[in-house]
Design an enzyme around this catalytic site. Structure first.
Site, mmCIF file in Angstrom:
data_model
loop_
_atom_site.group_PDB
_atom_site.id
_atom_site.type_symbol
_atom_site.label_atom_id
_atom_site.label_comp_id
_atom_site.label_asym_id
_atom_site.label_seq_id
_atom_site.Cartn_x
_atom_site.Cartn_y
_atom_site.Cartn_z
ATOM 1 N N CYS A 51 0.857 -1.186 0.000
ATOM 2 C CA CYS A 51 0.000 0.000 0.000
ATOM 3 C C CYS A 51 0.893 1.235 0.000
ATOM 4 C CB CYS A 51 -0.984 -0.026 1.159
ATOM 5 S SG CYS A 51 -0.227 -0.107 2.802
ATOM 6 N N ARG B 172 -2.441 -0.854 5.445
ATOM 7 C CA ARG B 172 -3.615 -1.315 4.710
ATOM 8 C C ARG B 172 -3.316 -2.642 4.004
ATOM 9 N NH1 ARG B 172 -5.038 3.702 0.955
ATOM 10 N NH2 ARG B 172 -2.771 3.940 1.090
#
Length: 305
Positions: free
Chosen positions: A255, A260
């Site tokens: 990410c 994430r």
């Protein structure tokens, strides 16, 4: 006779309550299961949130707190926390070998998933995520506490870091040029295309826009339901298969800073059973590196602003 029946029912309920702590199979626990096991001897709950003060304003009763910015990372060099540091923090949180460790946090468990990945790197066992995290727990009106948690020191022992769970920039470049791995960029479509370098308001950025050449884009949010829980396994399998990720070859997730992508690492690795490495250097490393293969569909040029 009625009194005896009530006592028998109560005793049975107590047995179920105590034994239910070992009844949670799989990598996720439900809010119902966790509330029923808040006082179970072999369950340790740890919050990993990103927003300051969230834990202090109210946490799941009995939960310890790990601060992502300082506890789960090396604060001097860019790296995950050392084995000794993490082992000490877990012992302080009362974790013993054989305990079930339940992690949860804000922002849809992004940083709780990071915690699960780091613990996996160091060989911790019985690590689970609370499906839905704080979002669902609070939405359902379940209990929160502001009382400090006092736990007897634990004795958990971690293993040396397992490099097979972590991708470095060299691994990503090699995968980009050889096609040996499926590379999953879990950022937004605008980040992937290069329209923006980072989401609005985020300070960690890069001097190049775009994505790793050869990567596919499956934003992390597509893996969750409206209430924050993961989608059912078969829906997840279909979601990633549509993007060309079916488990037939190893996967690398990334990410912007690695948190994430930990969420997608969890979905692909723990829920679907694929072989997955998380690239925690992610775009803030890759987009600042010299000479790496980048695809910038939008053609955005960094101007220093």
């Amino acid at each position: 006779m009625k009194t005896f029946s009530r006592l028998a029912a109560l005793a049975s309920a107590l047995v179920v309550s105590v034994s239910s702590a070992i009844a949670a199979d799989g990598p996720l626990v439900t809010t119902d299961w966790l509330e029923a096991n808040l006082k179970a001897d072999k369950v340790r709950i740890i919050e990993v949130s990103v927003n300051p003060g969230v834990y202090e304003r109210g946490h799941i009763p009995g939960a310890a707190n790990l601060v992502w910015h300082t506890d789960l990372v090396d604060t001097v060099r860019r790296d995950i926390a050392s084995k000794d540091k993490l082992e000490g923090l877990l012992r302080k949180a009362g974790v013993n070998g054989g305990d079930t460790i339940v992690l949860y946090g804000d922002t849809n468990n992004w940083f709780a998933a990071w915690g699960a990945w780091v613990l996996e790197v160091y060989g911790a066992e019985n690590v689970k995520l609370l499906d839905g995290g704080r979002k669902l727990w609070e939405a359902e009106g379940r209990p929160l506490s502001v009382s400090p948690v006092a736990l007897a020191a634990g004795s958990i022992t971690l293993k040396d870091a397992n490099p097979a769970l972590r991708a470095n920039i060299g691994d990503v470049v090699a995968a980009s040029t050889s096609g040996s791995h499926a590379i999953v960029d879990i950022r937004s479509a605008d980040e992937f295309s290069g329209k923006v370098i980072a989401p609005e308001g985020f300070k960690e950025t890069a001097v190049r826009a775009g994505h790793v050449t050869g990567a596919v884009n499956v934003p992390w949010g597509k893996a969750v339901q409206a209430d924050g829980r993961f989608k059912p396994v078969e829906e997840l399998r279909a979601l990633y298969k549509e993007a060309g990720v079916d488990g037939s070859k190893p996967v690398i997730t990334y990410c912007r800073i690695g948190e994430r992508s930990s969420h997608t690492w969890f979905a692909l690795s723990k829920l679907l059973g694929y072989e997955v490495r998380n690239y925690d250097g992610s775009w803030t490393e890759y987009g600042n590196a010299v000479g790496v293969p980048v695809t910038n569909l939008a053609g955005t040029i960094w101007t220093g602003q």
